[in-house]
Design a protein around this motif. Structure first.
Motif, PDB file in Angstrom:
ATOM      1  N   SER A 154      -8.250  -0.616  -3.530  1.00 26.12           N
ATOM      2  CA  SER A 154      -7.510  -1.794  -3.586  1.00 26.12           C
ATOM      3  C   SER A 154      -8.749  -2.650  -3.951  1.00 26.12           C
ATOM      4  O   SER A 154      -9.501  -3.048  -2.876  1.00 26.12           O
ATOM      5  CB  SER A 154      -6.765  -2.508  -2.173  1.00 26.12           C
ATOM      6  OG  SER A 154      -6.450  -3.704  -2.437  1.00 26.12           O
ATOM      7  N   GLY A 193      -4.098  -2.255  -7.439  1.00 24.05           N
ATOM      8  CA  GLY A 193      -4.261  -1.073  -6.790  1.00 24.05           C
ATOM      9  C   GLY A 193      -4.306   0.082  -7.413  1.00 24.05           C
ATOM     10  O   GLY A 193      -3.429   0.240  -8.553  1.00 24.05           O
ATOM     11  N   LEU A 203       0.746  -1.291  -0.087  1.00 23.12           N
ATOM     12  CA  LEU A 203       0.079   0.061   0.054  1.00 23.12           C
ATOM     13  C   LEU A 203       0.787   1.184  -0.056  1.00 23.12           C
ATOM     14  O   LEU A 203       0.770   2.067  -0.904  1.00 23.12           O
ATOM     15  CB  LEU A 203      -0.832   0.079   1.176  1.00 23.12           C
ATOM     16  CG  LEU A 203      -2.377  -0.611   0.875  1.00 23.12           C
ATOM     17  CD1 LEU A 203      -3.205  -0.553   2.148  1.00 23.12           C
ATOM     18  CD2 LEU A 203      -2.918   0.075  -0.146  1.00 23.12           C
ATOM     19  N   THR A 208      -5.864   5.336  -2.506  1.00 21.86           N
ATOM     20  CA  THR A 208      -5.769   3.905  -3.306  1.00 21.86           C
ATOM     21  C   THR A 208      -6.964   3.013  -3.074  1.00 21.86           C
ATOM     22  O   THR A 208      -7.339   2.691  -1.940  1.00 21.86           O
ATOM     23  CB  THR A 208      -4.481   3.179  -2.790  1.00 21.86           C
ATOM     24  OG1 THR A 208      -3.374   4.179  -3.063  1.00 21.86           O
ATOM     25  CG2 THR A 208      -4.401   1.980  -3.420  1.00 21.86           C
TER      26      THR A 208
END
Length: 457
Positions: A335, A377, A319, A333
């Motif tokens: 995911s 991601g 991450l 972000t």
């Protein structure tokens, strides 16, 4: 007396309505905005949890469980208001039963804490989602991670539990025995229910013997198709991989930027094997042959425990490494998390790459690919409406692809707030029966309301 007054009488300073306490429980590691609960309660015993839920039930106040706040689909966010029940003070290892290879813990125990306490026993708890999550939260979300290909998920490793139900009553489900054929399996109904059916206050977990030998290695490929084909062949050959992780070239670039990894910017596989020294060496050589046939290059073995730890710390740092690819204040972000049958993995990954490129999205791919689970991601600016639309469109196409290929829209992150819209497509008429279960367990709808099940039409 109001619910808040009753809770303050019960818990004293362990009940708080301050902004600081609420903000601490309103954060998340996903892409959701901060959502503050109305108050935070910190119980220390099951009896206190029971009383908290009883008070909230009497006043119709929502109750949302909080572990460490590492879930990625907003399961712990009180987006409909209510009390955040923070289990951080219920963090004791209650009973290590080495001879039976199980352990009894409170839900606030984290996986690293548990393994530290098990160090001298020759046993360990293998489920490793990356974050040092609470085990209660991991059970509630049916978490897994890098070792699931060998050791399974939380579903396979929870033997029994204690839970507080929506009316404040306390139940125990399961036993310390390794199997049972008695009645409905309430243990595994509550595992993965994300706090919508009951609050887990104790867990009996299966333990495993620490392997006599470990071997970790990396190799890279000129194409992601070659890397995926190596994974498929490995699993189909029955090699007992403890970990087999895919990272694409963009993710490797992030590792190089964030952690100075110095890796060639090509698709990589990170692997680990557990067993006796002879078995591990034989399996490592067999995997190397399979990878070589798939055009692997730059084989590197981690020779020491320090090197192995560094390798997996690199993978678990995905991450922040994604953030390093596109830094900037306010950026987030997303995911994704889909899982497909291993035979359809190459197709699913190919769709992901094609659709990301078509939308000019910065996209990394990492995955616990030994069981067909991978994550994209996607870096984006939430203030850019056009970019948000592209990201959400991509996420939807990936979910639809997983279902078309016989998979699921979530292999391990769960549903929470974000994936409710796919539940009907995945479960069909079974979704109505899930709603009936929810209504039977929580008729007032106070337990983590607005999660998992889509809103009634």
């Amino acid at each position: 007396m109001s619910a808040f007054e009753a809770l303050a009488d019960l818990l004293g300073p362990r009940f708080s309505t301050t902004e600081a306490a609420r903000r601490q429980n309103g954060q998340n590691d996903g892409h959701y905005p901060e959502i503050l609960p109305d108050a935070v309660a910190q119980p220390e015993t099951t009896d206190e949890v029971s009383q908290i839920v009883s008070i909230c039930a009497a006043h119709g106040v929502p109750v949302v469980a909080f572990g460490t706040g590492t879930s990625l689909e907003g399961q712990h966010l009180a987006h409909l208001g209510g009390i955040s029940v923070d289990f951080s003070r219920m963090n004791k290892v209650l009973d290590v039963r080495a001879e039976d290879m199980n352990v009894v813990i409170q839900p606030g125990v984290t996986r690293k804490q548990l393994n530290e306490e098990l160090r001298a026993t020759g046993l360990f708890f293998p489920i490793d989602p990356g974050a040092d999550a609470s085990l209660g939260g991991m059970a509630a979300t049916r978490a897994s991670g890098t070792t699931a290909v060998r050791y399974g998920t939380m579903r396979e490793n929870v033997l029994a539990l204690e839970a507080v139900m929506a009316d404040g009553s306390v139940i125990r489900t399961g036993t310390a025995a390794r199997k049972s054929s008695t009645g409905y399996d309430l243990t595994h109904l509550l595992v993965g229910s994300e706090g919508t059916l009951g609050l887990i206050t104790e867990l009996t977990l299966k333990l495993h013997g620490q392997p006599e030998a470990l071997a970790s290695a990396t190799c890279h490929f000129d194409s992601i198709d070659d890397a995926v084909n190596a994974v498929i062949l490995t699993i189909q050959c029955g090699l007992p991989m403890a970990r087999i992780e895919l990272v694409d070239e963009m993710m490797v670039r992030g590792f190089n930027l964030a952690q100075n990894a110095g890796l060639p910017e090509k698709p990589h596989l990170f692997i680990e094997l557990h067993g006796t020294p002879e078995a591990v060496r034989e399996q490592l050589e067999r995997f190397r042959e399979i990878a070589s046939d798939a055009n692997a290059d730059n084989w590197q073995e981690a020779q020491t425990q320090e090197e192995r730890s560094a390798l997996w710390a690199l993978r678990h740092g995905a991450l922040p490494a994604i953030s390093a690819l596109d830094p900037g204040a306010g950026k987030k972000t997303l995911s994704t998390d889909v899982c497909v049958p291993i035979s359809r993995l190459a197709e699913a990954v190919s769709v992901a790459r094609t659709e990301a490129e078509a939308r000019s999205l910065l996209c990394t791919i990492v995955g616990h690919v030994g069981d067909g689970n991978f994550h994209c991601g996607l870096r984006y600016d939430p203030a850019d409406a056009a970019m948000v639309a592209k990201v959400m469109d991509f996420s939807g196409i990936l979910a639809e692809t997983a279902l078309r290929l016989g998979g699921t829209v979530s292999g391990e992150h769960g549903i929470g707030i974000g994936k409710q819209k796919y539940m009907a497509a995945e479960h069909g008429p079974a979704l109505d029966w899930m709603a009936r279960v929810k209504a039977a367990f929580d008729p007032k709808g106070i337990l983590n309301p607005g999660k998992i099940l889509p809103p009634a039409q």
